[in-house]
Design a protein around this motif. Structure first.
Motif, PDB file in Angstrom:
ATOM      1  N   ALA A 146       0.860  -1.183   0.000  1.00 10.74           N
ATOM      2  CA  ALA A 146       0.000   0.000   0.000  1.00 10.74           C
ATOM      3  C   ALA A 146       0.896   1.234   0.000  1.00 10.74           C
ATOM      4  CB  ALA A 146      -0.904  -0.006   1.228  1.00 10.74           C
ATOM      5  N   ASN A 147       0.350   2.356  -0.431  1.00 14.39           N
ATOM      6  CA  ASN A 147       1.115   3.590  -0.477  1.00 14.39           C
ATOM      7  C   ASN A 147       1.650   3.938   0.913  1.00 14.39           C
ATOM      8  OD1 ASN A 147       2.228   5.986  -1.351  1.00 14.39           O
ATOM      9  ND2 ASN A 147       0.295   7.121  -1.260  1.00 14.39           N
ATOM     10  N   GLY A 148       2.973   3.977   1.057  1.00 21.61           N
ATOM     11  CA  GLY A 148       3.596   4.234   2.343  1.00 21.61           C
ATOM     12  C   GLY A 148       4.206   3.009   2.974  1.00 21.61           C
ATOM     13  N   THR A 178      -3.891  -5.331  -1.473  1.00 18.86           N
ATOM     14  CA  THR A 178      -2.627  -5.083  -2.176  1.00 18.86           C
ATOM     15  C   THR A 178      -1.541  -6.031  -1.697  1.00 18.86           C
ATOM     16  OG1 THR A 178      -1.946  -3.399  -0.570  1.00 18.86           O
ATOM     17  CG2 THR A 178      -3.178  -2.637  -2.504  1.00 18.86           C
ATOM     18  N   PRO A 223      -0.527   0.745   5.680  1.00 18.17           N
ATOM     19  CA  PRO A 223       0.829   0.685   5.114  1.00 18.17           C
ATOM     20  C   PRO A 223       1.825   0.290   6.191  1.00 18.17           C
ATOM     21  CG  PRO A 223      -0.295   2.712   4.457  1.00 18.17           C
ATOM     22  CD  PRO A 223      -1.144   2.074   5.516  1.00 18.17           C
ATOM     23  N   HIS A 225       5.984  -1.318   6.964  1.00 20.96           N
ATOM     24  CA  HIS A 225       7.313  -1.612   6.418  1.00 20.96           C
ATOM     25  C   HIS A 225       7.862  -2.864   7.085  1.00 20.96           C
ATOM     26  CE1 HIS A 225      10.912  -0.303   4.131  1.00 20.96           C
ATOM     27  NE2 HIS A 225      11.490  -1.125   4.992  1.00 20.96           N
ATOM     28  N   THR A 267      -9.691   2.232   1.921  1.00 22.01           N
ATOM     29  CA  THR A 267      -8.352   2.385   1.384  1.00 22.01           C
ATOM     30  C   THR A 267      -7.730   3.696   1.814  1.00 22.01           C
ATOM     31  OG1 THR A 267      -9.201   3.414  -0.616  1.00 22.01           O
ATOM     32  CG2 THR A 267      -8.917   1.032  -0.660  1.00 22.01           C
ATOM     33  N   GLU A 269      -3.960   5.785   3.412  1.00 26.20           N
ATOM     34  CA  GLU A 269      -2.955   5.679   4.445  1.00 26.20           C
ATOM     35  C   GLU A 269      -3.557   6.034   5.795  1.00 26.20           C
ATOM     36  OE1 GLU A 269       0.506   7.928   3.526  1.00 26.20           O
ATOM     37  OE2 GLU A 269       0.411   7.441   1.411  1.00 26.20           O
TER      38      GLU A 269
END
Length: 271
Positions: A146-148, A178, A223, A225, A267, A269
């Motif tokens: 996802a974005n981010g 995603t 999002p 990491h 959806t 962030e």
């Protein structure tokens, strides 16, 4: 900020499940929550990684449930030294799914967060997951794509496999994920009644992601990491494990929906 595609009817207001009297916990300068948050960490021989994992966990969480998969190192000892109030659950069976189910059963919080013990997840992100749930989602699903979001730990083969499996699930179940094969998730405890977990292996993550869609629960992707495992070697095998996930998808496709209404995806962030 998150954007709602459309509102969804839920079985009930999650905030109604909060025990009385209500006590708010400061999370940040702009957010305070009442529901207690349980963090479940399945671990087997992760003594070297636990200091990194525990260090990132927010101070405001209600409890940490460590599920020990018959470790032969000092996993349990280290966990208790790091957090004397940790709740240790001895896993009786085998597999990540069995460990998570055991951990979920031991939770007393209204919100449950799943975190791996290898140091690949940042506990500081938990605030984003909890914010999404308090904001109206039933299930907050981590996404590296996802974005981010991002990942330091996926080979091109694994990325391709994950993309293919995600596409299949989206097509077969009407989801808009995603990222499919990621274990950093959070949800209201009442969701466990909706998804009825019965998977002992690591495929449990895919089963959860499919069944929340089939149950018509409101899902928000967060999002996230993913970092490299800090110590040790992962047992993940791209081709073998990908085939196991595909088998689960095909099996779930043959079962009936638990609700007549379709899933709702939120959806964007999460702050």
């Amino acid at each position: 900020m998150s954007s709602f595609l459309r509102p969804a009817e839920t079985a009930g207001n999650p905030l109604e499940l909060i025990s009385q009297p209500v006590q708010y916990r400061p999370v940040s300068s702009y957010l305070a929550i009442a529901p207690p948050v349980s963090v479940v960490i399945p671990a087997m021989n992760e003594a070297e990684n636990l200091p990194y994992v525990f260090k990132t966990l927010p101070e405001w969480i209600h409890e940490v449930v460590l599920v020990d998969g018959n470790s032969t190192d000092d996993t349990v000892k280290v966990a208790r030294e790091l957090r004397p109030d940790v709740k240790v659950v001895a896993q009786r069976g085998k597999g990540k799914g069995d460990a998570l189910i055991s951990g979920f059963d031991a939770c007393t919080g209204d919100i449950i967060v799943m975190v791996d013990a290898d140091g690949s997840a940042d506990g500081a992100e938990i605030v984003s997951y909890v914010s999404a749930l308090v904001g109206g989602a039933d299930f907050a699903k981590g996404s590296r794509f996802a974005n981010g979001g991002g990942t330091d730990d996926m080979t091109p083969v694994r990325k391709l496999g994950n993309r293919v499996l995600t596409t299949i699930v989206n097509a077969k179940f009407g989801a808009r994920y995603t990222d499919l094969c990621y274990g950093y998730n959070a949800f209201w405890r009442h969701c466990l009644e909706e998804i009825a977990l019965d998977c002992a292996g690591f495929e449990v993550e895919t089963v959860m992601n499919i069944r929340v869609v089939k149950a018509g629960l409101k899902v928000q992707e967060i999002p996230s990491h993913e970092y490299h495992r800090i110590h040790g070697v992962s047992n993940l095998r791209a081709v073998r494990d990908g085939l196991r996930v595909l088998k689960v998808i095909l099996r779930e496709r043959g079962t009936r929906r638990r609700r007549p209404t379709g899933p709702t995806m939120i959806t964007g962030e999460a702050s």
